[in-house]
Motif scaffolding. Structure first.
Motif, PDB file in Angstrom:
ATOM      1  N   MET A   1      55.525  76.794  46.138  1.00 54.30           N
ATOM      2  CA  MET A   1      56.873  77.369  46.200  1.00 54.30           C
ATOM      3  C   MET A   1      57.805  76.483  47.020  1.00 54.30           C
ATOM      4  O   MET A   1      58.948  76.236  46.627  1.00 54.30           O
ATOM      5  N   VAL A   2      57.308  75.983  48.140  1.00 53.23           N
ATOM      6  CA  VAL A   2      58.116  75.092  48.988  1.00 53.23           C
ATOM      7  C   VAL A   2      58.465  73.812  48.226  1.00 53.23           C
ATOM      8  O   VAL A   2      59.612  73.343  48.281  1.00 53.23           O
ATOM      9  N   SER A   3      57.508  73.265  47.484  1.00 53.64           N
ATOM     10  CA  SER A   3      57.784  72.029  46.740  1.00 53.64           C
ATOM     11  C   SER A   3      58.822  72.261  45.646  1.00 53.64           C
ATOM     12  O   SER A   3      59.635  71.383  45.359  1.00 53.64           O
ATOM     13  N   GLY A   4      58.811  73.445  45.037  1.00 53.87           N
ATOM     14  CA  GLY A   4      59.819  73.766  44.022  1.00 53.87           C
ATOM     15  C   GLY A   4      61.215  73.846  44.608  1.00 53.87           C
ATOM     16  O   GLY A   4      62.178  73.320  44.045  1.00 53.87           O
ATOM     17  N   VAL A   5      61.322  74.503  45.748  1.00 47.89           N
ATOM     18  CA  VAL A   5      62.618  74.596  46.435  1.00 47.89           C
ATOM     19  C   VAL A   5      63.066  73.210  46.904  1.00 47.89           C
ATOM     20  O   VAL A   5      64.229  72.839  46.755  1.00 47.89           O
ATOM     21  N   PHE A   6      62.110  72.431  47.446  1.00 48.72           N
ATOM     22  CA  PHE A   6      62.448  71.083  47.894  1.00 48.72           C
ATOM     23  C   PHE A   6      62.980  70.249  46.741  1.00 48.72           C
ATOM     24  O   PHE A   6      63.999  69.577  46.875  1.00 48.72           O
ATOM     25  N   TYR A   7      62.310  70.308  45.598  1.00 50.25           N
ATOM     26  CA  TYR A   7      62.755  69.555  44.425  1.00 50.25           C
ATOM     27  C   TYR A   7      64.188  69.923  44.053  1.00 50.25           C
ATOM     28  O   TYR A   7      65.038  69.060  43.875  1.00 50.25           O
ATOM     29  N   ARG A   8      64.442  71.220  43.943  1.00 53.27           N
ATOM     30  CA  ARG A   8      65.772  71.682  43.540  1.00 53.27           C
ATOM     31  C   ARG A   8      66.841  71.245  44.534  1.00 53.27           C
ATOM     32  O   ARG A   8      67.871  70.682  44.163  1.00 53.27           O
ATOM     33  N   GLU A   9      66.589  71.485  45.807  1.00 52.43           N
ATOM     34  CA  GLU A   9      67.599  71.187  46.827  1.00 52.43           C
ATOM     35  C   GLU A   9      67.759  69.692  47.087  1.00 52.43           C
ATOM     36  O   GLU A   9      68.867  69.211  47.294  1.00 52.43           O
TER      37      GLU A   9
ATOM     38  N   HIS B   1      64.885  61.821  35.676  1.00 55.15           N
ATOM     39  CA  HIS B   1      63.507  62.301  35.754  1.00 55.15           C
ATOM     40  C   HIS B   1      62.887  61.834  37.072  1.00 55.15           C
ATOM     41  O   HIS B   1      63.116  60.712  37.499  1.00 55.15           O
ATOM     42  N   THR B   2      62.113  62.708  37.687  1.00 52.84           N
ATOM     43  CA  THR B   2      61.416  62.362  38.917  1.00 52.84           C
ATOM     44  C   THR B   2      60.054  63.039  38.955  1.00 52.84           C
ATOM     45  O   THR B   2      59.869  64.118  38.370  1.00 52.84           O
ATOM     46  N   THR B   3      59.134  62.424  39.635  1.00 54.51           N
ATOM     47  CA  THR B   3      57.798  62.994  39.815  1.00 54.51           C
ATOM     48  C   THR B   3      57.858  64.328  40.547  1.00 54.51           C
ATOM     49  O   THR B   3      56.996  65.185  40.363  1.00 54.51           O
ATOM     50  N   LEU B   4      58.899  64.529  41.344  1.00 58.65           N
ATOM     51  CA  LEU B   4      59.041  65.799  42.064  1.00 58.65           C
ATOM     52  C   LEU B   4      59.160  66.983  41.117  1.00 58.65           C
ATOM     53  O   LEU B   4      58.802  68.109  41.474  1.00 58.65           O
ATOM     54  N   SER B   5      59.650  66.733  39.902  1.00 59.19           N
ATOM     55  CA  SER B   5      59.857  67.843  38.962  1.00 59.19           C
ATOM     56  C   SER B   5      58.553  68.491  38.514  1.00 59.19           C
ATOM     57  O   SER B   5      58.550  69.640  38.092  1.00 59.19           O
TER      58      SER B   5
ATOM     59  N   MET C   1      51.223  61.686  47.587  1.00 57.41           N
ATOM     60  CA  MET C   1      51.688  60.530  46.822  1.00 57.41           C
ATOM     61  C   MET C   1      52.725  60.919  45.778  1.00 57.41           C
ATOM     62  O   MET C   1      53.689  60.179  45.546  1.00 57.41           O
ATOM     63  N   MET C   2      52.581  62.086  45.161  1.00 56.68           N
ATOM     64  CA  MET C   2      53.599  62.556  44.219  1.00 56.68           C
ATOM     65  C   MET C   2      54.908  62.816  44.957  1.00 56.68           C
ATOM     66  O   MET C   2      55.984  62.500  44.446  1.00 56.68           O
ATOM     67  N   GLY C   3      54.814  63.377  46.149  1.00 51.65           N
ATOM     68  CA  GLY C   3      56.008  63.631  46.954  1.00 51.65           C
ATOM     69  C   GLY C   3      56.697  62.348  47.362  1.00 51.65           C
ATOM     70  O   GLY C   3      57.927  62.238  47.301  1.00 51.65           O
TER      71      GLY C   3
END
Length: 138
Positions: free
Chosen positions: A16-24, A34-38, A87-89
């Motif tokens: 959930m935190v990674s999803g919010v981080f990606y969006r923000e 496109h990014t690996t964060l997605s 590494m994805m982050g």
């Protein structure tokens, strides 16, 4: 079982935190590509939360928790999977920031990602064999 359920919950929170981080993070950097964060959120949700939730359910109907191969899986997976997440982050953040990295750094990120994927693959194979031994008794 408690440890496995707690781990599933930790991975859920991290997803959930990674999803919010990606969006923000992409919004604040006005990034539209496109990014690996997605895909980080989905990776953590499935490979973290769902896998350990499934294992917790198996604990209820088998003696998987006592299986030696499962114990090896648990250690290897929980080293390899967090390494993959990191590494994805890193890769995704560099993509969003538009940072040009040296060939060496790029190779290092790819190499560590590759090693973590190999670790996860071996760990999953150990888990599948352990589950087979538990479910298919001769």
């Amino acid at each position: 079982m408690k440890r496995v359920m707690n781990l599933s919950i930790v991975y859920f929170i991290l997803a959930m935190v990674s999803g919010v981080f990606y969006r923000e993070f992409t919004k604040s950097n006005e990034f539209m590509g496109h990014t690996t964060l997605s895909v980080l959120h989905t990776h953590i949700l499935v490979l973290g939360t769902a896998v350990f939730l499934f294992i917790a359910l198996l604990f209820k109907v088998t003696t998987l928790e006592e299986n030696t191969l499962y114990k090896k899986f648990y250690i290897l997976y929980n080293i390899s999977f967090p390494l993959l997440i990191i590494m994805m982050g890193v890769r995704g953040s560099l993509q969003v920031l538009g940072t040009t990295v040296s060939k060496g750094l790029n190779g290092m990120i790819s190499g560590i990602s590759g090693i973590s994927h190999i670790g996860i693959t071996i760990a999953f194979l150990m888990l599948l064999i352990a589950i087979k031994k538990e479910l298919v008794k001769d």
